[in-house]
Design an enzyme around this catalytic site. Structure first.
Site, short mmCIF file in Angstrom:
data_model
loop_
_atom_site.label_atom_id
_atom_site.label_comp_id
_atom_site.label_asym_id
_atom_site.label_seq_id
_atom_site.Cartn_x
_atom_site.Cartn_y
_atom_site.Cartn_z
N ALA A 1 0.70 -1.22 0.12
CA ALA A 1 0.11 -0.12 0.02
C ALA A 1 0.98 1.20 -0.08
O ALA A 1 0.72 2.32 -0.64
CB ALA A 1 -0.80 -0.03 1.27
N ASP A 2 2.05 1.11 0.81
CA ASP A 2 2.90 2.44 1.00
C ASP A 2 3.50 2.56 -0.57
O ASP A 2 3.58 3.69 -1.06
CB ASP A 2 3.95 2.28 1.97
CG ASP A 2 3.54 2.34 3.21
OD1 ASP A 2 3.26 3.54 3.54
OD2 ASP A 2 3.41 1.31 4.09
N GLY A 3 3.90 1.54 -1.21
CA GLY A 3 4.61 1.59 -2.71
C GLY A 3 3.50 2.22 -3.49
O GLY A 3 3.93 3.25 -4.49
#
Length: 396
Positions: free
Chosen positions: A167-169
């Protein structure tokens, strides 16, 4: 100095763990002057994951192409220095909980009053408003709440989270895109703006047609393991030498070539075979035939046969396989960079190639406070005595 497509942009990265720093890294990869501001004790990324010789390997990647300074924003002195830096910035990337910068007198309105063209990328778990806005959250929370985890895993197993910051990427890539859209808009209007990026949204956006399918058909996607809920055959298969390969037959033509290769050419003439949904209804038969054929052959033979048949199959790699693959080598996907502490290191390269203004990795993540002297004395005009006083007070 860089001549990449983002050259000339001054970016302040005051975010941590991990979407905001990824967005800033990508801007730096393509030429932006990124100034990473860390707490004097260091960013959490510096202690995340494996290290070598006391140097965080993840930091070498996520801190690349960034100048590094330390500054405690919770102090009046730190806030004063931050305002001076913000006056000259094009972009600020931050991921404090909503209201934190405002509490310090560093909210967008205050900063934009002195720098109307300022763009602020605000990354949080849930966005700047709404009932969950002040909840803490990381990528795992977004992977859970976006619908991703509920469709990932085996049908009879638990929901499955990714073993990395998915999700962060995704949010980091979306954030870099959003910044460049805001830069483009500023060229027309002369004004900056706030970009409100919630971790729960970009990952949801790439999950396909789930929302409209539920809205219009009342259907909720279930876990199907490595099979697809939309077509067949699609799965992972073990070869005779206990390797693994992955197959996708999203188009009917590829499905036809696959079934012909594995010895069931007559199935192509079945009326149901001509549609993905029809093949999905016969997934056990199709999958079983493919699995049986692949299990009887070593991986090298399987890959070669599918390549000759122009059907979409690939070996399942771990990172050591990626390092040896000739296609990745041709693309320089894993590139070598010189690091002052570790010597030559290999890491993933910039994520796309541009013919006229390419991105590049100019340096790896720098030591804590490596650029304090350059920024505070040469750019902001602090004296050595002032630097010593601020260091003693824990401000830098």
């Amino acid at each position: 100095m860089s001549e990449g497509p983002a050259a000339g942009l001054k970016v302040i990265d005051v975010a941590t763990l991990f979407a905001g720093p990824v967005a800033a890294m990508l801007l730096g990869d393509y030429g932006a002057d990124v100034l990473k501001i860390e707490h004097p004790k260091g960013d959490n990324s510096r202690t995340h994951g494996p290290s070598r010789g006391g140097s965080s390997l993840w930091w070498k990647v996520i801190g690349r192409n960034k100048r590094a300074i330390t500054l405690y924003l919770g102090s009046p002195e730190g806030q004063h220095l931050f305002r001076k830096l913000a006056r000259e910035a094009d972009v600020i990337v931050e991921n404090f909980r909503p209201g934190t910068l405002e509490k310090w007198g560093l909210g967008y309105d205050e900063l934009a009053a002195e720098n109307p063209g300022l763009i602020m990328l605000r990354v949080t778990a849930f966005g700047q408003h709404g009932p969950y806005a002040h909840r803490p959250g990381f990528g795992t929370i977004a992977e859970a709440m976006s619908g991703f985890a509920s469709i990932t895993g085996q049908p009879d197993g638990p929901p499955t989270l990714p073993p990395f910051g998915l999700a962060d990427g995704i949010a980091g890539i979306a954030g870099a895109l959003a910044v460049m859209m805001a830069v483009n808009a500023r060229q027309r209007t002369g004004k900056g703006q706030v970009v409100d990026l919630a971790l729960i949204e970009p990952i949801m956006a790439v999950l396909g047609a789930q929302a409209i399918t539920y809205d219009q058909a009342g259907l909720i996607q279930k876990r199907t393991g490595n099979r697809s809920d939309k077509n067949a055959p699609r799965n992972t298969y073990k070869t005779a030498d206990d390797k693994w390969v992955a197959l996708s037959t999203s188009s009917t033509s590829i499905a036809a070539r696959t079934m012909t290769l594995v010895g069931w050419p007559e199935v192509v003439n079945e009326p149901w075979f001509s549609s993905a949904s029809g093949r999905r209804q016969h997934v056990d038969e199709l999958d079983g035939k493919v699995a049986e054929w692949i299990r009887a052959r070593p991986m090298k033979e399987v890959v070669q046969a599918f390549e000759e048949a122009e059907a979409a199959l690939a070996p399942i790699y771990d990172v050591s396989d990626i390092f040896e693959d000739p296609q990745y080598r041709a693309l320089d996907t894993i590139t070598t960079v010189q690091d002052p502490e570790l010597g030559p290191v290999r890491m993933q390269n910039v994520i796309f190639r541009m013919s006229g203004t390419p991105g590049t990795i100019r340096w790896t993540g720098r030591p804590l406070g490596a650029d304090n002297t350059e920024v505070f004395t040469r750019e902001l005009g602090l004296s050595e005595a002032e630097m010593a006083e601020l260091t003693k007070a824990g401000v830098i």
